[in-house]
Scaffold this motif. Structure first.
Motif, PDB file in Angstrom:
ATOM      1  N   TYR A  13       0.508  -1.397   0.110  1.00 63.97           N
ATOM      2  CA  TYR A  13      -0.165  -0.207   0.481  1.00 63.97           C
ATOM      3  C   TYR A  13       1.525   1.621  -0.033  1.00 63.97           C
ATOM      4  CZ  TYR A  13      -4.105  -2.585   0.760  1.00 63.97           C
ATOM      5  OH  TYR A  13      -4.900  -3.846   1.252  1.00 63.97           O
ATOM      6  N   GLN A  15       0.856   5.060   1.314  1.00 61.70           N
ATOM      7  CA  GLN A  15       0.260   5.919   1.702  1.00 61.70           C
ATOM      8  C   GLN A  15       1.350   7.288   2.118  1.00 61.70           C
ATOM      9  OE1 GLN A  15      -1.951   4.117   5.242  1.00 61.70           O
ATOM     10  NE2 GLN A  15      -3.014   5.235   3.076  1.00 61.70           N
ATOM     11  N   ILE A  20       4.106   0.709   2.096  1.00 60.28           N
ATOM     12  CA  ILE A  20       3.852  -0.393   3.778  1.00 60.28           C
ATOM     13  C   ILE A  20       3.504  -1.679   2.198  1.00 60.28           C
ATOM     14  CG2 ILE A  20       2.508  -0.601   5.474  1.00 60.28           C
ATOM     15  CD1 ILE A  20       1.393   2.361   5.319  1.00 60.28           C
ATOM     16  N   ALA A  22       2.179  -4.511   3.231  1.00 64.18           N
ATOM     17  CA  ALA A  22       1.181  -4.941   4.652  1.00 64.18           C
ATOM     18  C   ALA A  22       1.509  -6.787   3.795  1.00 64.18           C
ATOM     19  CB  ALA A  22       0.050  -5.222   3.698  1.00 64.18           C
ATOM     20  N   SER A  40      -0.371 -11.561  15.335  1.00 65.91           N
ATOM     21  CA  SER A  40       0.472 -10.491  14.916  1.00 65.91           C
ATOM     22  C   SER A  40      -0.014  -8.449  16.077  1.00 65.91           C
ATOM     23  CB  SER A  40       0.117 -10.553  13.298  1.00 65.91           C
ATOM     24  OG  SER A  40      -0.650  -8.767  13.539  1.00 65.91           O
ATOM     25  N   PRO A  41       0.953  -8.439  15.778  1.00 64.85           N
ATOM     26  CA  PRO A  41       0.344  -6.567  16.399  1.00 64.85           C
ATOM     27  C   PRO A  41       0.143  -6.527  15.438  1.00 64.85           C
ATOM     28  CG  PRO A  41       2.974  -7.316  16.457  1.00 64.85           C
ATOM     29  CD  PRO A  41       2.489  -8.575  15.397  1.00 64.85           C
ATOM     30  N   GLY A  43      -1.522  -4.242  12.390  1.00 66.69           N
ATOM     31  CA  GLY A  43      -0.933  -3.687  10.896  1.00 66.69           C
ATOM     32  C   GLY A  43      -0.102  -4.730  10.930  1.00 66.69           C
ATOM     33  N   GLY A  45      -0.896  -7.660   9.186  1.00 64.20           N
ATOM     34  CA  GLY A  45      -1.529  -8.036   7.418  1.00 64.20           C
ATOM     35  C   GLY A  45      -2.220  -9.259   7.684  1.00 64.20           C
ATOM     36  N   GLN A  92     -14.078  -7.576  10.787  1.00 63.84           N
ATOM     37  CA  GLN A  92     -12.892  -6.671  11.751  1.00 63.84           C
ATOM     38  C   GLN A  92     -14.444  -6.441  12.309  1.00 63.84           C
ATOM     39  OE1 GLN A  92      -9.501  -5.838  10.825  1.00 63.84           O
ATOM     40  NE2 GLN A  92      -9.095  -5.048  13.366  1.00 63.84           N
ATOM     41  N   GLU A 169     -10.676 -11.256  14.041  1.00 64.26           N
ATOM     42  CA  GLU A 169     -11.137 -11.492  15.675  1.00 64.26           C
ATOM     43  C   GLU A 169     -13.093 -11.360  15.202  1.00 64.26           C
ATOM     44  OE1 GLU A 169      -9.130  -9.643  17.055  1.00 64.26           O
ATOM     45  OE2 GLU A 169      -7.889  -8.501  15.632  1.00 64.26           O
ATOM     46  N   HIS A 202      -6.453 -10.851  18.111  1.00 68.37           N
ATOM     47  CA  HIS A 202      -5.513 -10.975  19.039  1.00 68.37           C
ATOM     48  C   HIS A 202      -5.902 -11.587  20.564  1.00 68.37           C
ATOM     49  CE1 HIS A 202      -5.252  -6.654  17.607  1.00 68.37           C
ATOM     50  NE2 HIS A 202      -4.146  -6.578  17.642  1.00 68.37           N
TER      51      HIS A 202
ATOM     52  N   ARG B 407     -14.270  -0.123   3.793  1.00 60.64           N
ATOM     53  CA  ARG B 407     -13.077   0.956   4.962  1.00 60.64           C
ATOM     54  C   ARG B 407     -14.122   1.775   4.207  1.00 60.64           C
ATOM     55  NH1 ARG B 407      -7.448  -0.667   5.359  1.00 60.64           N
ATOM     56  NH2 ARG B 407      -7.284   1.800   4.750  1.00 60.64           N
TER      57      ARG B 407
HETATM   58  N1  ATP Z   1      -5.869   0.547   1.740  1.00 57.52           N
HETATM   59  C1  ATP Z   1      -4.935   0.327   2.576  1.00 57.52           C
HETATM   60  N2  ATP Z   1      -4.439   1.244   2.128  1.00 57.52           N
HETATM   61  C2  ATP Z   1      -3.496   1.866   3.560  1.00 57.52           C
HETATM   62  N3  ATP Z   1      -2.978   0.549   4.370  1.00 57.52           N
HETATM   63  C3  ATP Z   1      -2.929   0.285   4.737  1.00 57.52           C
HETATM   64  C4  ATP Z   1      -3.948  -0.215   3.976  1.00 57.52           C
HETATM   65  N4  ATP Z   1      -5.101  -1.814   4.299  1.00 57.52           N
HETATM   66  C5  ATP Z   1      -4.107  -1.621   5.577  1.00 57.52           C
HETATM   67  N5  ATP Z   1      -2.992  -1.503   5.500  1.00 57.52           N
HETATM   68  C6  ATP Z   1      -1.601  -0.985   6.146  1.00 57.52           C
HETATM   69  O1  ATP Z   1      -1.172  -2.468   6.104  1.00 57.52           O
HETATM   70  C7  ATP Z   1      -0.715  -3.012   7.008  1.00 57.52           C
HETATM   71  C8  ATP Z   1      -1.554  -4.182   7.370  1.00 57.52           C
HETATM   72  O2  ATP Z   1      -2.944  -4.100   7.607  1.00 57.52           O
HETATM   73  P1  ATP Z   1      -3.773  -5.302   7.470  1.00 57.52           P
HETATM   74  O3  ATP Z   1      -4.794  -4.155   8.382  1.00 57.52           O
HETATM   75  O4  ATP Z   1      -3.260  -6.308   7.517  1.00 57.52           O
HETATM   76  O5  ATP Z   1      -3.466  -5.303   9.628  1.00 57.52           O
HETATM   77  P2  ATP Z   1      -3.795  -5.782  10.714  1.00 57.52           P
HETATM   78  O6  ATP Z   1      -3.057  -7.481  10.646  1.00 57.52           O
HETATM   79  O7  ATP Z   1      -5.178  -6.808  10.174  1.00 57.52           O
HETATM   80  O8  ATP Z   1      -3.411  -5.220  12.086  1.00 57.52           O
HETATM   81  P3  ATP Z   1      -5.300  -5.043  12.829  1.00 57.52           P
HETATM   82  O9  ATP Z   1      -4.490  -6.332  13.410  1.00 57.52           O
HETATM   83  O10 ATP Z   1      -5.253  -3.718  13.396  1.00 57.52           O
HETATM   84  O11 ATP Z   1      -6.342  -5.108  11.992  1.00 57.52           O
HETATM   85  C9  ATP Z   1      -0.980  -1.957   8.333  1.00 57.52           C
HETATM   86  O12 ATP Z   1       0.292  -1.208   7.876  1.00 57.52           O
HETATM   87  C10 ATP Z   1      -1.844  -0.984   7.600  1.00 57.52           C
HETATM   88  O13 ATP Z   1      -1.570   0.535   8.007  1.00 57.52           O
END
Ligand code: ATP
Ligand code: MG
Lengths: 230, 409
Positions: A13, A15, A20, A22, A40-41, A43, A45, A92, A169, A202, B407
């Motif tokens: 992604y 930004q 980033i 993912a 995972s923490p 963000g 993925g 989620q 989640e 989590h 989103r």
């Molecule tokens: N549409 C998007 N645009 C920009 N960045 C994105 C987008 N979707 C996800 N990201 C980024 O990609 C990375 C992975 O996101 P993802 O949502 O897969 O994490 P996650 O493990 O589900 O997090 P959480 O536990 O908070 O739900 C993060 O850094 C997030 O900011």
């Protein structure tokens, strides 16, 4: 038999000026009937990976196979059919359809599939009872608590007995007791119907039920262990 | 209930006020359209019928080509026996023979060019309103009397009254000089300026005598019971006269080409206005649907993620418009028909209508008839445009990406 296979998938992604990653050259194979927890923490993925497996999002590179079909080159329509027939989603955020009642939300997928009304009705009532929503069948989402809505979403995801359930989640808004009940229900489905589960969470309580625990960080798998379920 | 239909129906009632506003615009324009179009169609019918009843009739038997270029020698031979034959064969007395010529009419000190008609005094009143419109004196009586009825404007121009004499000068059917002195028997006032200024009538037999017609005339006028009966009657007349007689039957459109043009001109300006109304309604639907689709981006993402195809989503949006359109159609047609039906009993008039009424021989109060066409056509077009207006919002959903859509909050 392999239920899910991801080969070297990447998803980046952008930004602003920052890229980033993912998903970063991630590969994973999940057999039919597995019960996998993604950890995972924030963000890390997890959601991105679930979306890739469910065909909601196409990775930038790599291959995604579900049930023996390569899905990363399918059209929107084909992906929709695949999801409708084979995949149950718990998102989620609750994501119920606001104009439909609890029961109608649960019946939604079956209705699009063309299941007969009587059968739909019985299945949805049984499942709503199982997730502890007896008596709330005719409420609209806006008339239910977050936890209740989440349970409706779960019921909707599993009611048509999909081969693969992707849950993001699922217990986030549930008290520990209801969460445990829900996990029991998942395990039961998993054991009786060989339904494959991939659950991002989590929640330590959820992890206990996992037979395989996959830890992720920054779009990569850092740990992948089989464990004895609780 | 079908899931698409159920979603569409529930969705439109999520924002009841917005739905009612949009539907209200449709209902309002539908009422207006039903009323206006019924009134208009009613007026046209009256316009045609009343104009034809004044003088030209619904159809005429003539020599071919006479309608385009009325030459004196393009005659219908033995016109009176032919008219009598048609009266008998059709079982109708609204048939009359006529002949027509141009002449100079002179009073003591003035001269005007007029169109003079030879008519059958006993039958003419059955096919034309003119005999009944005689204001001074009386209408023609004897077949061979040298008398004349003229319009009120011509009487004023010539400065004559009933009982005065006029000298007519013209040329006979063979080109020879024709002249006669006639007595003004009556003066009519039709209200149509052209008729009152230019037209005069004298008995056919006297006319034939004066213009050396030798029993011939120029037209057999036939009046149908109504405009709707005209085509069928014309077919019967055509079967009776036949092309072998060297005669043709001209319909009202050929006889009064200006009439259809006037109606068409009026129609196109009216339909231009209706078009604007319909486009405004369509834009209001477009606006509503774009907004409501935008608001639901998130949930559209959800149902797509659950496996609903983008095409099905588009169908929901179209169906929502169709439901609103149907509501607007039904309510609009009911209210519009009720209003029109009420006015068709009570009558309708508005400022400025007198003028047009006078010009086309209409009553100043109109009773708009309610017909299926006049009631349904406007609302139907509105409905179609409502659907068209939601094609774009529905089509945009094809580009919707489930994850991105989810989103959006
Ligand atoms: N549409 C998007 N645009 C920009 N960045 C994105 C987008 N979707 C996800 N990201 C980024 O990609 C990375 C992975 O996101 P993802 O949502 O897969 O994490 P996650 O493990 O589900 O997090 P959480 O536990 O908070 O739900 C993060 O850094 C997030 O900011
Ligand atoms: Mg996530």
């Amino acid at each position: 038999m392999t239920a899910v296979r991801c080969i070297d998938i990447c998803k980046t992604y952008t930004q602003g000026d920052v890229d980033i990653k993912a998903l970063d050259h991630l590969s994973i194979e999940i057999e039919k009937g597995e019960f996998v927890c993604l950890m995972s923490p924030s963000g890390g993925g997890k959601t991105t990976l679930l979306n890739a497996i469910g065909g909601l999002d196409i990775p930038d590179s790599g291959e995604v196979w579900v049930g023996g079909q390569r899905i990363d080159q399918m059209s929107k329509g084909e992906l929709a059919e695949l999801r409708l027939a084979n995949i149950g989603f718990v998102f989620q955020a609750y994501n119920l359809i606001p104009v439909l009642t609890a029961r109608e939300n649960v019946e939604f997928v079956m209705q699009v599939q063309g299941v007969r009304p009587a059968e739909r009705h019985v299945k949805s009532m049984v499942l709503l009872e199982e997730v502890g929503l007896e008596g709330l069948e005719d409420r609209l989402p806006a008339e239910m608590s977050g936890g209740q809505q989440q349970r409706v979403a779960v019921a909707r995801a599993i009611v048509s007995r999909p081969e693969l359930v992707l849950a993001d989640e699922p217990t986030a808004n549930l008290d520990s007791h209801t969460a445990a009940d829900l996990m029991e229900l998942f395990v039961q489905l998993n054991e009786h119907h060989q339904t494959t589960f991939v659950i991002a969470t989590h929640d330590q309580g959820v992890m206990r039920y996992a037979k395989r625990l996959v830890r992720m960080r920054d779009g990569r798998i850092v740990d992948d262990v089989q464990q004895n379920a609780a | 209930m079908n899931i698409v239909l159920r979603l569409a129906w529930r969705n439109i009632w999520r924002q009841p006020r917005r739905t009612w506003l949009t539907t209200g615009a449709m209902v309002f324009s539908n009422i207006l359209l039903v009323f206006m179009i019924s009134l208009q169609f009613g007026m046209y019918g009256l316009m045609i019928n009343n104009t034809l009843q004044v003088f030209s009739g619904h159809m005429q038997v003539q020599a071919p080509g006479y309608v385009d270029d009325a030459k004196m020698r393009q005659v219908v031979d033995d016109v009176q026996p032919l008219a009598a034959h048609l009266r008998e064969a059709l079982g109708s007395d609204t048939v009359a023979a006529r002949a027509r010529a141009f002449a100079l009419a002179s009073s003591e000190d003035r001269t005007y060019g007029i169109a003079i008609y030879g008519v059958e005094p006993r039958h003419e009143p059955r096919v034309s309103n003119l005999p009944g419109l005689v204001e001074h004196g009386r209408y023609l009586q004897d077949d061979d009397a040298y008398e004349i009825v003229i319009g009120s404007v011509l009487a004023r121009n010539l400065q004559v009254a009933t009982g005065d004499e006029l000298t007519l000068l013209g040329s006979g059917v063979d080109g020879s000089f024709a002249a006669a002195v006639v007595v003004v028997a009556g003066i009519f006032e039709s209200g149509v300026k052209d008729i009152d200024r230019n037209i005069a009538q004298m008995p056919l037999t006297a006319f034939q005598d004066m213009f050396y017609m030798n029993g011939a005339g120029h037209q057999v006028v036939i009046l149908a019971p109504s405009l709707a009966d005209a085509p069928e009657l014309q077919a019967r007349v055509e079967a009776l006269v036949g092309a072998d007689d060297g005669l043709v039957v001209q319909d009202w459109d050929a006889l009064q080409p200006g009439l259809r043009q006037a109606i068409q001109a009026d129609m196109s300006s009216a339909f231009f206005m209706y078009g604007i109304l319909v486009v405004l309604v369509a834009f209001s639907v477009l606006n509503t649907q774009l907004m409501s689709v935008l608001e639901r981006t998130h949930e559209f993402g959800v149902v797509m993620a659950l496996g609903m195809k983008p095409g099905l989503l588009g169908r929901i949006v179209l169906l929502e418009s169709a439901l609103m359109g149907l509501l607007g159609f039904v309510l609009g047609v009911i209210a519009g028909t009720a209003l029109t039906a009420w006015l068709s009993v009570r009558g309708f008039t508005m400022p400025g209508m007198d003028e047009m009424a006078a010009q086309f021989n209409l009553p100043a109060r109109i009773y708009p008839p309610v017909t299926l066409l006049s009631v349904a056509i406007g609302p139907f077009v509105v409905f179609v445009f409502t659907l068209l207006a939601s094609v774009y919002p529905a089509w945009r959903l094809r580009r919707l990406h489930p994850v991105e859509a989810m989103r959006v909050n």
